[in-house]
Design a protein around this motif. Structure first.
Motif, short mmCIF file in Angstrom:
data_model
loop_
_atom_site.label_atom_id
_atom_site.label_comp_id
_atom_site.label_asym_id
_atom_site.label_seq_id
_atom_site.Cartn_x
_atom_site.Cartn_y
_atom_site.Cartn_z
N PRO A 254 36.57 45.51 24.83
CA PRO A 254 37.62 45.09 25.76
C PRO A 254 38.32 43.82 25.30
CG PRO A 254 35.47 44.47 26.60
CD PRO A 254 35.22 45.28 25.36
N LEU A 255 39.55 43.64 25.72
CA LEU A 255 40.33 42.45 25.41
C LEU A 255 41.41 42.30 26.47
CD1 LEU A 255 41.67 41.19 22.04
CD2 LEU A 255 43.31 41.69 23.83
N SER A 256 41.62 41.09 26.92
CA SER A 256 42.64 40.84 27.95
C SER A 256 43.59 39.75 27.49
CB SER A 256 41.98 40.42 29.27
OG SER A 256 41.23 41.48 29.83
N VAL A 257 44.81 39.83 28.00
CA VAL A 257 45.82 38.80 27.76
C VAL A 257 46.31 38.30 29.11
CG1 VAL A 257 48.17 38.37 26.95
CG2 VAL A 257 46.57 39.64 25.51
N VAL A 258 46.33 36.98 29.25
CA VAL A 258 46.77 36.34 30.49
C VAL A 258 48.03 35.54 30.18
CG1 VAL A 258 46.18 34.66 32.30
CG2 VAL A 258 44.44 36.24 31.43
N LEU A 259 49.02 35.67 31.03
CA LEU A 259 50.25 34.90 30.90
C LEU A 259 50.46 34.11 32.19
CD1 LEU A 259 52.44 34.62 28.70
CD2 LEU A 259 53.83 36.22 30.01
N ALA A 260 50.60 32.80 32.07
CA ALA A 260 50.78 31.92 33.23
C ALA A 260 52.13 31.23 33.13
CB ALA A 260 49.66 30.89 33.30
N LEU A 315 39.02 43.52 32.68
CA LEU A 315 40.09 43.12 33.59
C LEU A 315 39.55 42.25 34.73
CD1 LEU A 315 43.06 43.35 34.39
CD2 LEU A 315 42.47 45.41 35.70
N ALA A 316 38.40 42.64 35.28
CA ALA A 316 37.83 41.86 36.39
C ALA A 316 37.47 40.45 35.94
CB ALA A 316 36.60 42.58 36.95
N GLU A 317 36.90 40.33 34.72
CA GLU A 317 36.54 39.01 34.21
C GLU A 317 37.79 38.17 33.95
OE1 GLU A 317 32.46 40.21 31.77
OE2 GLU A 317 34.43 40.42 30.82
N ALA A 318 38.82 38.80 33.41
CA ALA A 318 40.06 38.07 33.15
C ALA A 318 40.72 37.62 34.46
CB ALA A 318 41.03 38.95 32.36
N ALA A 351 46.88 41.47 31.62
CA ALA A 351 46.99 42.80 31.02
C ALA A 351 45.74 43.09 30.21
CB ALA A 351 48.23 42.90 30.13
N LEU A 352 45.35 44.36 30.17
CA LEU A 352 44.10 44.78 29.53
C LEU A 352 44.38 45.75 28.39
CD1 LEU A 352 40.93 44.88 29.58
CD2 LEU A 352 41.19 46.89 31.06
N PHE A 353 43.71 45.51 27.25
CA PHE A 353 43.75 46.46 26.14
C PHE A 353 42.68 47.52 26.34
CE2 PHE A 353 41.99 47.87 22.11
CZ PHE A 353 43.10 48.27 21.42
N PRO A 354 42.98 48.80 26.09
CA PRO A 354 44.25 49.37 25.65
C PRO A 354 45.08 49.96 26.79
CG PRO A 354 42.53 50.97 25.33
CD PRO A 354 41.87 49.77 25.97
N GLY A 355 44.57 49.86 28.04
CA GLY A 355 45.22 50.52 29.15
C GLY A 355 46.64 50.05 29.41
N HIS A 356 46.91 48.75 29.20
CA HIS A 356 48.23 48.20 29.49
C HIS A 356 49.06 47.94 28.24
CE1 HIS A 356 46.13 46.46 33.29
NE2 HIS A 356 46.39 47.75 33.41
N GLY A 357 48.50 48.22 27.08
CA GLY A 357 49.22 48.02 25.84
C GLY A 357 48.28 48.11 24.66
N PRO A 396 39.55 40.77 43.06
CA PRO A 396 38.50 41.20 43.98
C PRO A 396 37.89 40.02 44.72
CG PRO A 396 38.22 42.17 41.79
CD PRO A 396 39.28 41.13 41.67
N ALA A 397 37.37 40.30 45.91
CA ALA A 397 36.79 39.23 46.73
C ALA A 397 35.61 38.58 46.03
CB ALA A 397 36.37 39.79 48.09
N ALA A 398 34.78 39.41 45.36
CA ALA A 398 33.61 38.84 44.66
C ALA A 398 34.06 37.92 43.54
CB ALA A 398 32.75 39.98 44.09
N ALA A 399 35.12 38.32 42.86
CA ALA A 399 35.64 37.47 41.77
C ALA A 399 36.21 36.18 42.32
CB ALA A 399 36.69 38.23 40.97
N ARG A 400 36.85 36.23 43.51
CA ARG A 400 37.37 35.01 44.14
C ARG A 400 36.25 34.02 44.40
NH1 ARG A 400 42.57 35.15 46.45
NH2 ARG A 400 43.39 37.26 46.59
N ARG A 401 35.14 34.54 44.93
CA ARG A 401 34.02 33.63 45.23
C ARG A 401 33.47 33.02 43.96
NH1 ARG A 401 32.92 37.80 48.96
NH2 ARG A 401 31.44 38.77 47.54
N GLU A 402 33.39 33.84 42.89
CA GLU A 402 32.89 33.31 41.62
C GLU A 402 33.82 32.26 41.05
OE1 GLU A 402 31.82 34.85 37.13
OE2 GLU A 402 32.02 36.30 38.75
#
Length: 404
Positions: A254-260, A315-318, A351-357, A396-402
């Motif tokens: 897995p690999l993710s890209v974040v743009l802020a 994706l959830a970790e990103a 965005a998540l590889f390869p699902g989003h690009g 996700p709510a669990a990710a928010r708490r983390e």
């Protein structure tokens, strides 16, 4: 020294006391000789000039070519001359660069102890006969000079900053190798002086090449770093992203890209000025850096855009990390002249590889689309790419708490 831990204060005091004792003993046991004054003068001038040309590495470590002259002085001169040369070089530097007094004092004491030890070892070699013995003891003196210098420095970093000695940096092979190369030039110049002083200028060529080589890592770092934030620039990030995407494709990882995107930067610039805007940009970069893991790669793409490459990240970790970034930026407080504090927030797309690009540019485009989704929903939020539906994927709510 009140700002240092107690163990660091004791250690620095001990090094200073040891240097005073070693220097005093050297002066008493080996008084200066006037016939060495010309070489002492040359080394004094060389060391003083070299001390003004500091090279800073990308790891924020400083290199000086002064080692060449300090070691040569330790080998060729009596302790009184060595002490004067070390003190003069640092005194001239202190006129231009202000350090805390104990830092400068420790550096002087460190070089004094190393020089006294190296001079004593080389002196043992002079008691015998033969050029081979002289060369051997010159090499041994150089190893002791460099090794003791780096050990003393590593210990003060360890106790002053509370980091393991292995992470102090001064015992790295790269760091040690640089000073060993400089020491070799000093040893060569010393041996040439003892045999034929007219050959000593030949050492200037290697010294110049070493100095130039020390600049190369810094120049490379500058070429791939954004100067305002010290994050990676767009070109360097794209190179790393392409390599990581290829690795993720090859091994099915897995690999993710974040743009802020920093919200309303133009309003901050118009209302409070570009200096405040620049300060806000740097604070946002710090918040991003503080929210990431060691192997994530943040970059500044433009005036208000930041990209993060996240290998081995679902994706959830990103989304969790992205929310941590959002909250970190939201908590930024920058006081301006009128006493107010501009609001800081980012709209973040994931965005998540390869699902989003399947390429780095596709992933960036998908993350950029997600940023627009976040802005359309009112800014200051995290969205994942949702293709044509334009329905953002909420964290996700669990990710928010983390993330909190």
């Amino acid at each position: 020294m009140t700002d240092l831990p107690r163990v660091a204060r004791i250690y620095i005091t001990g090094v200073l006391a040891g240097a005073v004792i070693a220097g005093g003993a050297g002066i008493l046991l080996a008084p200066p000789r006037l016939e060495r004054l010309p070489v002492a003068t040359l080394l004094l001038v060389g060391a003083t000039i070299a001390q003004q040309f500091k090279v800073k590495s990308p790891k924020h470590q400083s290199y000086y070519t002064t080692t060449v002259f300090f070691f040569a002085a330790a080998v060729l001169l009596h302790p009184t001359y060595v002490i004067v040369i070390i003190l003069a070089a640092h005194a001239v530097e202190s006129l231009r660069v202000r350090h805390r007094w104990y830092i400068q004092a420790f550096n002087v004491a460190n070089f004094l102890l190393c020089s006294m030890a190296a001079g004593a070892i080389f002196g043992l070699g002079e008691l015998g006969h033969g050029n081979g013995r002289t060369v051997l003891f010159a090499a041994l003196a150089g190893l002791v000079f460099v090794g003791l210098n780096h050990l003393l420095t590593a210990l003060v970093i360890t106790w002053a900053r509370g980091v393991p000695i292995a992470r102090a940096g001064t015992l790295d092979w790269e760091n040690l190798g640089t000073d060993l190369a400089l020491m070799s030039v000093g040893a060569l110049g010393s041996l040439l002086w003892l045999t034929n002083p007219w050959l000593v200028p030949l050492c200037l060529g290697p010294l110049f090449l070493i100095y130039r080589s020390l600049l190369v890592p810094s120049l490379k770092e500058e070429a791939r770093t954004d100067p305002k934030t010290e994050l990676a620039n767009m070109k360097h990030w794209n190179q790393l992203a392409q390599a990581e995407v290829e690795r993720a494709r090859r091994f099915g990882r897995p690999l993710s890209v974040v743009l802020a995107d920093f919200d309303l930067l133009r309003d901050v610039n118009n209302r409070h000025g570009h200096l405040v805007g620049d300060q806000m940009i740097r604070r946002v970069a710090d918040a991003i850096r503080g929210a990431l893991r060691e192997y994530d790669v943040p970059a500044r793409f433009g005036g208000d855009e930041f990209a993060i490459l996240m290998p081995e990240t679902s994706l959830a970790e990103a989304m969790t990390v992205a929310e941590r970034i959002r909250r970190g930026v939201e908590s930024i407080v920058v006081k301006v002249a009128d006493g107010s504090s501009p609001a800081a927030s980012v709209s973040v797309g994931v965005a998540l590889f390869p699902g989003h690009g399947r390429t780095a540019s596709d992933l960036l485009a998908a993350a950029d689309r997600a940023v627009y989704q976040a802005k359309a929903l009112g800014r200051n939020r995290v969205c994942a790419f949702a293709d044509e539906s334009l329905r953002p994927i909420r964290i996700p709510a669990a990710a928010r708490r983390e993330a909190s």
